[in-house]
Design an enzyme around this catalytic site. Structure first.
Site, PDB file in Angstrom:
ATOM      1  N   SER A 207      16.640  12.430 -51.433  1.00 11.80           N
ATOM      2  CA  SER A 207      17.349  12.431 -50.160  1.00 11.80           C
ATOM      3  C   SER A 207      18.224  11.198 -50.125  1.00 11.80           C
ATOM      4  CB  SER A 207      16.327  12.447 -49.036  1.00 11.80           C
ATOM      5  OG  SER A 207      16.969  12.587 -47.813  1.00 11.80           O
ATOM      6  N   ARG A 375      20.004  14.719 -44.543  1.00 11.36           N
ATOM      7  CA  ARG A 375      19.248  15.138 -43.360  1.00 11.36           C
ATOM      8  C   ARG A 375      19.296  16.659 -43.177  1.00 11.36           C
ATOM      9  NH1 ARG A 375      20.853  11.943 -38.003  1.00 11.36           N
ATOM     10  NH2 ARG A 375      22.815  12.950 -38.483  1.00 11.36           N
ATOM     11  N   VAL A 497      11.083   9.975 -38.472  1.00  6.61           N
ATOM     12  CA  VAL A 497      11.966   9.456 -39.529  1.00  6.61           C
ATOM     13  C   VAL A 497      13.360  10.105 -39.492  1.00  6.61           C
ATOM     14  CG1 VAL A 497      10.033   8.860 -41.017  1.00  6.61           C
ATOM     15  CG2 VAL A 497      11.090  11.091 -41.247  1.00  6.61           C
ATOM     16  N   GLU A 498      14.277   9.531 -40.233  1.00  5.50           N
ATOM     17  CA  GLU A 498      15.675   9.993 -40.332  1.00  5.50           C
ATOM     18  C   GLU A 498      16.311  10.188 -38.956  1.00  5.50           C
ATOM     19  OE1 GLU A 498      16.439  13.134 -43.141  1.00  5.50           O
ATOM     20  OE2 GLU A 498      15.538  12.016 -44.781  1.00  5.50           O
ATOM     21  N   GLY A 499      16.088   9.231 -38.067  1.00  4.44           N
ATOM     22  CA  GLY A 499      16.609   9.332 -36.704  1.00  4.44           C
ATOM     23  C   GLY A 499      15.542   9.950 -35.829  1.00  4.44           C
TER      24      GLY A 499
END
Ligand SMILES: Cc1cc2nc3c(=O)[nH]c(=O)nc-3n(C[C@H](O)[C@H](O)[C@H](O)COP(=O)(O)OP(=O)(O)OC[C@H]3O[C@@H](n4cnc5c(N)ncnc54)[C@H](O)[C@@H]3O)c2cc1C
Length: 802
Positions: A207, A375, A497-499
């Protein structure tokens, strides 16, 4: 009559977005007919002509229009516009606009969507999934990983590294697998259905991280050195952005890199002196190379004229002096490698900046661009894999487990829970595959990536909650037999995670969407920001005219489709036609709502997160509904998937309806809210409540072996062995269903008095003696009972020192 005709003419002009001059000519003709017809009094005719002439002159003469209208709006716009920092601007501008742009246009082009080729796996990708991925899954015993090893087994680590799992996205020329986004996603789906810890371990290097950044921005030397090593698993990468003081507000990292002279490998060079404190970094405890984000400072101007070039990314070997790494966090007890990293006075060459010194200060835009693709893939795949496992397990359990002498799934209440799971999984899979398809065609859909990340992790949270409800005590009692407990534990990780999701919903999706995807807003912002005021004003004036026609057209279209329930919307034919039409109506309503919301909130949009969140819900559900429709069409409208399509659409409609309801109740400018309600939903909001028969037929899909059940849960790891909990459940389900006719014979015999009621065993014996069932049938029934008992047993421990 004349008034009605006038309104109809105005509506038609708005609907077809005609130019101002045509408006003027047609309205002049209408008023002329009014005058000649003598239907209105002289005063009214005089006033009509007067106001028409004034408006026509001001609007059609550019200088007058600028002076009396555009200049005022230009100043207002300038005042209202929130000031954007460089990082905010870069985040807003990252990635591409795709289907989100169509939804914002209010007139989604179905041909474009359906014309997009379906994502497909290559033979090589399929072989990898059937070979190494299956083998890896077989090696993973999640209970042992979580309670005993607190890590993946050493053989799994070795296998992951040697078989190329860390190089899924690395092109073949560097020794990687060169997989498509879809294949990457399928790998994560399968592993996630087996072990969350293993899925995260494979997911992270593929990622947003060193490989992705090197591929996009690395210098030739960096790519040639690192990519083959990453592909072969000789390097374990991590990416470190987050720190104790910079979580969601990641651009606020305090970590610094000061450009200075120093000694490196015995030579004096211009380098960077780094100091950082990071936490929550996945794979950090075992990483050999760290992708590091820091704030670059160049006080001596050794790199260029700028004092503070800004956020910069570098690749730093974990063995570099000054770095301390190794200790671990415990993310809800799920033992993927995650921990803090600190660096004290770590001196590195400038060449270690990803992309070299030309990329100094460009770290934020690089990250945002990478996030737009990454994402879209990782967390949607993780959520779908786990969701599919829940669907398979909860469905089988509901078919096997009996209470009140019936499989629990036959009770409507449990059926509701199962149907919710089935509809959500269908929806997640559709969104995942459609988005991967877009990424494979070269899109980096920034806003859509936020939508699918948010929606898939939220759906998984609901799916697992419903799954836990269905399993009752079997879901709660942890142990190697429990299939869902650890998924329940881990679901907040994807949310964070990731925002993190609250931020993603309330700030990012609509905040970024309205600027990137609206056909006018970004251009208007750029015109207003033009330092040459006169050129900016002229451009703004031109855009304003287009924007006004766009908003009018959306109002006219929303009203037309609202009054006709969308039935006259242009839509593809077939079973799903009605849903295409509804989506077309709701997209028009959304586009209208966007302008009304902007008008109502102006520059306060950034602070009004609840309103922004509702717009995100509407947009997100429109995207999900589009994905459902595309998937259904791609699969040639399979009849057996119709209940799933309907349930998925009902779920989306509920989200959209709630969003509009909340929006119209809370827009501060009340007349604007009423206008929206009247224009978009003159006959009321659409209902997202599925009927009970539909719910129960969707529930049955999960409870009975069938092609549609297999398709819904396709791609997960399905062990057949009876020592595996899922293998046992599936075996029990098959046996219970096979034995149903035998049970029915005995039940009927009891009902009509041929047999006495009693325990299961006494009735069976009596039935056998009376010749109601054969010996083979009795054996089949007993085997189904045993399988059921085995499949629904729970673990117990001599002590709780697990
Ligand atoms: C298991 C795990 C693995 C991770 N892996 C990595 C990694 O490999 N590399 C890396 O760099 N980072 C990683 N992270 C960091 C992760 O991306 C951050 O945790 C995340 O961005 C949130 O930061 P925070 O936990 O400090 O929450 P905070 O920023 O403190 O936020 C707390 C809550 O407030 C909400 N919130 C904050 N600001 C707003 C706002 N303006 N509007 C609305 N809501 C808001 C958030 O949505 C959240 O719900 C990981 C985190 C975890 C837990």
């Amino acid at each position: 009559m004349f008034l009605l005709i006038t309104i109809a003419v105005c509506w038609a002009l708005a609907y077809f977005r005609v130019r101002l001059r045509i408006w003027t000519a047609v309205l002049a003709a209408v008023i002329l007919l009014w005058t000649i017809g003598g239907h209105a009094g002289h005063t009214i005719v005089f006033l009509a002509w007067l106001s028409f002439m004034a408006a026509a002159v001001i609007l059609n003469v550019t200088d007058l229009r600028c002076r009396f209208i555009s200049r005022h709006l230009y100043s207002l716009f300038k005042r209202l516009l929130p000031s954007l920092s460089r990082t905010e601007r870069e985040a807003l501008e990252a990635g591409t606009v795709w289907w989100d742009g169509e939804l914002f246009s209010g007139r989604p082009d179905w041909e474009r969507l359906l014309g997009m080729p379906a994502a497909r796996l290559s033979t090589e990708e399929e072989a990898f999934l059937a070979g190494p991925v299956e083998d890896l899954c077989r090696m993973l015993d999640d209970w042992r990983i979580v309670t005993e090893l607190h890590d993946l087994p050493a053989e799994a680590w070795r296998f992951i590294r040697e078989k190329g799992f860390f190089g899924l996205i690395i092109p073949k020329e560097y020794g990687g697998m060169g997989f498509s986004a879809l294949a990457h996603s399928q790998v994560i789906v399968k592993i996630a259905s087996r072990s969350f810890a293993a899925a995260v371990t494979v997911m992270v290097p593929n990622s947003l991280g060193p490989a992705e950044l090197l591929l996009r921005y690395g210098t030739r030397e960096q790519r040639d050195y690192y990519l083959p090593r990453l592909a072969r698993g000789e390097e374990v990468p991590c990416f470190a952005l987050t720190g104790p003081d910079a979580g969601s507000d990641a651009a606020a990292i305090p970590d610094t890199g000061v450009v200075c002279r120093g000694v490196f490998a015995g030579e004096e060079i211009v380098g960077i002196l780094l100091n950082w404190e990071k936490r929550y970094i996945t794979l950090a405890p075992v990483a050999t190379v760290i992708g590091l984000a820091f704030r670059l400072l160049d006080p001596e101007h050794l790199l260029g004229p700028v004092d503070e070039p800004g956020i910069t990314l570098a690749l730093v070997p974990a063995s570099t002096p000054g770095i301390s790494v190794g200790s671990r966090h415990s993310p809800l007890g799920i033992p993927f490698q995650n921990g803090p990293i600190t660096g004290r006075d770590v001196f590195i060459p400038v060449d270690w900046i990803i992309g070299g010194r030309e990329r100094a200060g460009q770290g934020w835009i690089m990250l945002m661009e990478g996030l737009a693709a990454g994402r879209s893939i990782s967390l949607p795949a993780l959520s779908t894999g786990e969701g599919k496992l829940v669907a398979r397990a909860a469905g089988a359990f509901a078919g096997v487990r009996r209470q009140f002498r019936l499989p629990i799934g036959r009770f409507e209440g449990v059926g509701e829970a199962l149907a919710e799971i089935a509809g959500s999984v269908y929806l997640l899979d559709a969104a995942r595959t459609m988005t991967c398809g877009a990424v494979d065609l070269g899109e980096r859909p920034a806003v859509i990536s936020a939508i699918v990340k948010y929606q898939s992790t939220e759906h998984l949270r609901r799916i697992i909650n419903r799954g836990m409800d269905v399993l009752g005590g079997s879901g709660i009692s942890l142990g190697p037999r429990n299939l869902l407990g650890l998924i329940h534990y881990s679901s907040p990780i994807g949310i964070t995670v990731e925002g993190a999701n609250i931020l993603t919903r309330s700030m990012i999706i609509f905040g970024q969407g309205v600027i990137r995807c609206h056909p006018y807003i970004l251009k208007e912002m750029q015109a207003v920001a033009n330092p040459d005021t006169e050129t900016g004003l002229a451009e703004f004036d031109r855009l304003l005219a287009g924007h006004f026609r766009f908003a009018l057209a959306n109002g006219a279209r929303a009203l037309f489709l609202g009054l006709t329930c969308g039935l006259l919307a242009k839509a593809p034919g077939g079973t799903a036609r009605r849903y295409f039409q509804m989506t077309a109506h709701l997209a028009a309503a959304f586009a209208l709502a966007v302008d009304i919301t902007l008008l109502s909130l102006g520059g306060s949009l950034k602070r009004r997160e609840s309103i922004s969140g509702r717009m995100a819900d509407i947009l997100g559900n429109l995207y999900l509904m589009s994905a459902l429709l595309k998937t259904f069409e791609e699969r040639q409208q399979p009849h057996d998937e119709l209940p799933l399509l309907k349930l998925g659409c009902a779920e989306c409609l509920r989200g959209i309806s709630d969003g509009f309801y909340g929006l119209t109740r809370n827009l501060p400018l009340r007349p604007a809210a009423w206008l929206l309600r009247i224009l978009a939903f003159p006959l009321g909001l659409p209902s997202g409540v599925p009927d009970d028969r539909l719910v129960q037929s969707a529930a049955r899909i999960l409870m009975e072996p069938s092609a549609v059940r297999d398709r819904l849960t396709d791609g997960i790891y399905l062990p057949a062995e009876l020592h595996e909990p899922l293998g046992r459940l599936e075996d029990a389900l098959a046996k219970v269903i096979a034995a149903e006719p035998v049970e029915r014979k005995l039940r009927d015999a009891v009902k009509d008095g041929r047999l006495m009621a009693g325990t299961d065993m006494t009735v069976l014996d009596a039935g056998l003696q009376a010749g109601i069932i054969t010996g083979a049938e009795a054996e089949m029934l007993v085997a189904s009972w045993e399988a059921r008992r085995e499949a629904t047993r729970v673990d117990d421990f001599p002590s709780l020192a697990m």
